[in-house]
Design a protein around this motif. Structure first.
Motif, PDB file in Angstrom:
ATOM      1  N   TYR A 130       0.841  -1.200   0.000  1.00  0.00           N
ATOM      2  CA  TYR A 130       0.000   0.000   0.000  1.00  0.00           C
ATOM      3  C   TYR A 130       0.876   1.251   0.000  1.00  0.00           C
ATOM      4  O   TYR A 130       0.590   2.226  -0.705  1.00  0.00           O
ATOM      5  N   LEU A 131       1.931   1.217   0.794  1.00  0.00           N
ATOM      6  CA  LEU A 131       2.859   2.341   0.842  1.00  0.00           C
ATOM      7  C   LEU A 131       3.563   2.522  -0.501  1.00  0.00           C
ATOM      8  O   LEU A 131       3.779   3.652  -0.959  1.00  0.00           O
ATOM      9  N   PHE A 132       3.891   1.412  -1.158  1.00  0.00           N
ATOM     10  CA  PHE A 132       4.527   1.468  -2.477  1.00  0.00           C
ATOM     11  C   PHE A 132       3.621   2.177  -3.489  1.00  0.00           C
ATOM     12  O   PHE A 132       4.078   3.021  -4.266  1.00  0.00           O
ATOM     13  N   TYR A 133       2.310   1.867  -3.486  1.00  0.00           N
ATOM     14  CA  TYR A 133       1.390   2.511  -4.421  1.00  0.00           C
ATOM     15  C   TYR A 133       1.373   4.027  -4.215  1.00  0.00           C
ATOM     16  O   TYR A 133       1.400   4.807  -5.173  1.00  0.00           O
ATOM     17  N   PHE A 134       1.337   4.433  -2.946  1.00  0.00           N
ATOM     18  CA  PHE A 134       1.322   5.864  -2.635  1.00  0.00           C
ATOM     19  C   PHE A 134       2.600   6.537  -3.133  1.00  0.00           C
ATOM     20  O   PHE A 134       2.548   7.582  -3.799  1.00  0.00           O
ATOM     21  N   LEU A 135       3.746   5.953  -2.822  1.00  0.00           N
ATOM     22  CA  LEU A 135       5.023   6.570  -3.182  1.00  0.00           C
ATOM     23  C   LEU A 135       5.258   6.538  -4.688  1.00  0.00           C
ATOM     24  O   LEU A 135       5.852   7.465  -5.258  1.00  0.00           O
ATOM     25  N   LEU A 136       4.797   5.475  -5.355  1.00  0.00           N
ATOM     26  CA  LEU A 136       4.936   5.409  -6.809  1.00  0.00           C
ATOM     27  C   LEU A 136       4.135   6.522  -7.472  1.00  0.00           C
ATOM     28  O   LEU A 136       4.596   7.140  -8.443  1.00  0.00           O
ATOM     29  N   SER A 137       2.947   6.803  -6.946  1.00  0.00           N
ATOM     30  CA  SER A 137       2.125   7.873  -7.525  1.00  0.00           C
ATOM     31  C   SER A 137       2.824   9.220  -7.395  1.00  0.00           C
ATOM     32  O   SER A 137       2.730  10.071  -8.283  1.00  0.00           O
ATOM     33  N   THR A 138       3.553   9.424  -6.292  1.00  0.00           N
ATOM     34  CA  THR A 138       4.272  10.698  -6.126  1.00  0.00           C
ATOM     35  C   THR A 138       5.409  10.820  -7.140  1.00  0.00           C
ATOM     36  O   THR A 138       5.689  11.916  -7.632  1.00  0.00           O
ATOM     37  N   ALA A 139       6.049   9.697  -7.448  1.00  0.00           N
ATOM     38  CA  ALA A 139       7.143   9.724  -8.422  1.00  0.00           C
ATOM     39  C   ALA A 139       6.626  10.062  -9.818  1.00  0.00           C
ATOM     40  O   ALA A 139       7.199  10.901 -10.529  1.00  0.00           O
ATOM     41  N   ILE A 140       5.537   9.427 -10.205  1.00  0.00           N
ATOM     42  CA  ILE A 140       4.969   9.675 -11.538  1.00  0.00           C
ATOM     43  C   ILE A 140       4.502  11.122 -11.653  1.00  0.00           C
ATOM     44  O   ILE A 140       4.725  11.795 -12.662  1.00  0.00           O
ATOM     45  N   ALA A 141       3.842  11.616 -10.591  1.00  0.00           N
ATOM     46  CA  ALA A 141       3.284  12.963 -10.634  1.00  0.00           C
ATOM     47  C   ALA A 141       4.359  14.028 -10.765  1.00  0.00           C
ATOM     48  O   ALA A 141       4.121  15.087 -11.351  1.00  0.00           O
ATOM     49  N   THR A 142       5.540  13.786 -10.215  1.00  0.00           N
ATOM     50  CA  THR A 142       6.615  14.780 -10.267  1.00  0.00           C
ATOM     51  C   THR A 142       6.968  15.130 -11.704  1.00  0.00           C
ATOM     52  O   THR A 142       7.119  16.303 -12.060  1.00  0.00           O
ATOM     53  N   LEU A 143       7.080  14.107 -12.536  1.00  0.00           N
ATOM     54  CA  LEU A 143       7.423  14.337 -13.941  1.00  0.00           C
ATOM     55  C   LEU A 143       6.259  14.964 -14.701  1.00  0.00           C
ATOM     56  O   LEU A 143       6.436  15.896 -15.485  1.00  0.00           O
ATOM     57  N   ILE A 144       5.046  14.478 -14.452  1.00  0.00           N
ATOM     58  CA  ILE A 144       3.871  15.018 -15.138  1.00  0.00           C
ATOM     59  C   ILE A 144       3.662  16.478 -14.759  1.00  0.00           C
ATOM     60  O   ILE A 144       3.329  17.317 -15.604  1.00  0.00           O
ATOM     61  N   GLY A 145       3.877  16.801 -13.470  1.00  0.00           N
ATOM     62  CA  GLY A 145       3.717  18.184 -13.035  1.00  0.00           C
ATOM     63  C   GLY A 145       4.650  19.127 -13.759  1.00  0.00           C
ATOM     64  O   GLY A 145       4.269  20.250 -14.107  1.00  0.00           O
ATOM     65  N   ALA A 146       5.878  18.685 -14.027  1.00  0.00           N
ATOM     66  CA  ALA A 146       6.830  19.526 -14.753  1.00  0.00           C
ATOM     67  C   ALA A 146       6.385  19.740 -16.194  1.00  0.00           C
ATOM     68  O   ALA A 146       6.486  20.847 -16.735  1.00  0.00           O
ATOM     69  N   LEU A 147       5.885  18.689 -16.830  1.00  0.00           N
ATOM     70  CA  LEU A 147       5.413  18.804 -18.213  1.00  0.00           C
ATOM     71  C   LEU A 147       4.250  19.784 -18.312  1.00  0.00           C
ATOM     72  O   LEU A 147       4.196  20.622 -19.219  1.00  0.00           O
ATOM     73  N   VAL A 148       3.309  19.676 -17.362  1.00  0.00           N
ATOM     74  CA  VAL A 148       2.156  20.581 -17.363  1.00  0.00           C
ATOM     75  C   VAL A 148       2.587  22.009 -17.063  1.00  0.00           C
ATOM     76  O   VAL A 148       2.093  22.960 -17.673  1.00  0.00           O
ATOM     77  N   ALA A 149       3.543  22.177 -16.132  1.00  0.00           N
ATOM     78  CA  ALA A 149       4.017  23.516 -15.780  1.00  0.00           C
ATOM     79  C   ALA A 149       4.702  24.191 -16.962  1.00  0.00           C
ATOM     80  O   ALA A 149       4.545  25.403 -17.171  1.00  0.00           O
ATOM     81  N   ASP A 150       5.472  23.420 -17.734  1.00  0.00           N
ATOM     82  CA  ASP A 150       6.126  23.991 -18.916  1.00  0.00           C
ATOM     83  C   ASP A 150       5.100  24.422 -19.965  1.00  0.00           C
ATOM     84  O   ASP A 150       5.359  25.325 -20.756  1.00  0.00           O
ATOM     85  N   ARG A 151       3.943  23.745 -19.955  1.00  0.00           N
ATOM     86  CA  ARG A 151       2.908  24.035 -20.963  1.00  0.00           C
ATOM     87  C   ARG A 151       1.950  25.142 -20.506  1.00  0.00           C
ATOM     88  O   ARG A 151       1.650  26.073 -21.255  1.00  0.00           O
TER      89      ARG A 151
ATOM     90  N   ILE B 296      -5.466   7.620  -0.971  1.00  0.00           N
ATOM     91  CA  ILE B 296      -4.138   8.169  -0.643  1.00  0.00           C
ATOM     92  C   ILE B 296      -3.236   8.167  -1.872  1.00  0.00           C
ATOM     93  O   ILE B 296      -2.360   9.026  -2.011  1.00  0.00           O
ATOM     94  N   THR B 297      -3.463   7.207  -2.776  1.00  0.00           N
ATOM     95  CA  THR B 297      -2.683   7.178  -4.018  1.00  0.00           C
ATOM     96  C   THR B 297      -3.020   8.387  -4.886  1.00  0.00           C
ATOM     97  O   THR B 297      -2.129   9.027  -5.456  1.00  0.00           O
ATOM     98  N   VAL B 298      -4.314   8.702  -4.974  1.00  0.00           N
ATOM     99  CA  VAL B 298      -4.745   9.881  -5.737  1.00  0.00           C
ATOM    100  C   VAL B 298      -4.196  11.156  -5.103  1.00  0.00           C
ATOM    101  O   VAL B 298      -3.685  12.043  -5.795  1.00  0.00           O
ATOM    102  N   VAL B 299      -4.293  11.248  -3.771  1.00  0.00           N
ATOM    103  CA  VAL B 299      -3.785  12.432  -3.079  1.00  0.00           C
ATOM    104  C   VAL B 299      -2.274  12.559  -3.272  1.00  0.00           C
ATOM    105  O   VAL B 299      -1.752  13.643  -3.532  1.00  0.00           O
ATOM    106  N   GLY B 300      -1.557  11.437  -3.138  1.00  0.00           N
ATOM    107  CA  GLY B 300      -0.117  11.457  -3.351  1.00  0.00           C
ATOM    108  C   GLY B 300       0.237  11.967  -4.735  1.00  0.00           C
ATOM    109  O   GLY B 300       1.193  12.744  -4.910  1.00  0.00           O
ATOM    110  N   PHE B 301      -0.535  11.543  -5.735  1.00  0.00           N
ATOM    111  CA  PHE B 301      -0.311  12.004  -7.103  1.00  0.00           C
ATOM    112  C   PHE B 301      -0.535  13.509  -7.216  1.00  0.00           C
ATOM    113  O   PHE B 301       0.302  14.244  -7.750  1.00  0.00           O
TER     114      PHE B 301
END
Length: 374
Positions: free
Chosen positions: A232-253, A286-291
């Protein structure tokens, strides 16, 4: 990964050494404070006196912490181990953030996101390492991390040599991609920095609360096994990792402010529902929130660096340091409350932490002259 291995083995430490949740909170406090207190100081010093091999020193210190943790057989030794790892992190982050800026080619959000993605990937992999290696083989199996630190030292030696060549060439400005940003006035800068620090604190406090205590919540309330709790903790932390990259792409756009608002305001309704569902619902939420909360980390940091472009190291150290330190204090308080009030009580508190993101409405408003970094 070295930092994340500590909370990931909390259930094992609790069982082996008969620790209370308040003692678990103190471990987190020591880890977070040691990883935070020195960061602004290190950033300020390296702004004035560049140290191209400081990251290598940081990795060596954290390696010492892993060795102490592997052979620790008392509570005090565990504290020493986590502090070594934390001090290594406090030296590593400010200079690494500066190097990310130097290597960005102008894509500041993406550069910071790639740097942070490495960190979040390590955080996410720590529970898997616990399930596959540490739980079956015991505490001393954390020594396997030294193989990764050896590879890390080789990479950081290369980075240090590259950084030294830049310094020797006379090109020492890490803010060359920020000079076209129109500055806010001093009052607006101070106000914006305070708001950004509160947003980072909210994110780190929530993440620390979930990383440290959701395992106990899942095990105590829903009868999950330790292995299931790690996943369960892995799912939460994985979502934070994915979101970091997506957030940068959206911010650049679409701009940093858009991403920051989407992140902090979008996470609130999902977070407050966590205590009211079954285990499956809670894990999904929590996975959605982490993302969502992780979408904004690199835009927040780049925004702060653009507000103070001549103090990249100090700003980076301030944001990493204050966030980690304050979340460590908060997590220690939560641990003490859990011993008195129970794990359900602090889960309710954790679910309300994203409400701190409402301070986003305190950002300086856009003026007719265009003062507002978007």
């Amino acid at each position: 990964m070295m930092q994340a291995i500590i909370p990931a083995i909390y259930p094992q430490l609790e069982r082996t050494y008969h620790l209370s949740l308040s003692q678990i909170g103190v471990i987190t406090l020591c880890a977070q404070l040691s990883a935070s207190v020195f960061q602004p100081v290190v950033g300020w010093l390296t702004d004035k006196y560049p140290q191209p091999f400081s990251q290598l020193t940081a990795m060596a210190l954290s390696s010492c912490g892993i060795i102490v943790l592997a052979y620790a057989n008392t509570y005090f030794q565990i504290i020493i181990a986590v502090m070594c790892i934390g001090i290594g992190a406090s030296i590593f982050h400010p200079e690494s953030s500066r190097v990310a800026n130097l290597a960005s080619g102008g894509r500041l959000n993406m550069a910071q996101a790639i740097f942070q993605l490495g960190g979040y990937a390590g955080l996410a992999c720590a529970p898997l390492l616990v399930v596959m290696v540490i739980l079956p083989n015991g505490q001393q199996s954390v020594l396997w991390l030294l193989l990764l630190t050896f590879l890390g030292k080789i990479l950081l030696l290369y980075v240090g040599l590259w950084r030294r060549r830049i310094l020797q060439s006379g090109f020492q400005k890490a803010n060359r991609h920020m000079e076209d940003i129109r500055p806010l006035n001093r009052k607006q800068v101070r106000r914006s920095i305070v708001v950004l620090l509160l947003l980072i604190f909210s994110k780190y406090f929530y993440s620390a609360g979930i990383s440290n205590y959701f395992q106990f919540y899942a095990i105590g309330n829903f009868g999950a096994t330790e292995e299931q709790a790690q996943m369960y903790l892995f799912y939460f932390l994985l979502s934070t990792a994915i979101a970091t990259l997506i957030g940068a792409l959206v911010a650049d756009r679409w701009g940093k402010i858009f991403v920051i608002r989407l992140s902090v305001l979008g996470s609130i309704p999902f977070a407050v529902m966590v205590p009211y569902g079954d285990i499956t619902t809670a894990v999904v939420l929590i996975t959605v929130v982490g993302f969502l909360i992780s979408l904004s980390f690199s835009p927040i940091l780049v925004y702060a660096q653009q507000l103070m472009p001549n103090k990249i190291g100090m700003v980076s150290g301030l944001f990493y340091g204050v966030a980690m330190g304050m979340s460590g204090i908060g997590t220690a308080i939560l641990g003490s409350l859990a011993d008195v009030k129970g794990i359900d009580y602090i889960q309710n508190i954790i679910s309300l932490l994203p409400l701190l993101g409402l301070v986003v409405f305190l950002f300086p408003q856009r003026t007719k002259d265009g003062f507002y970094i978007a």
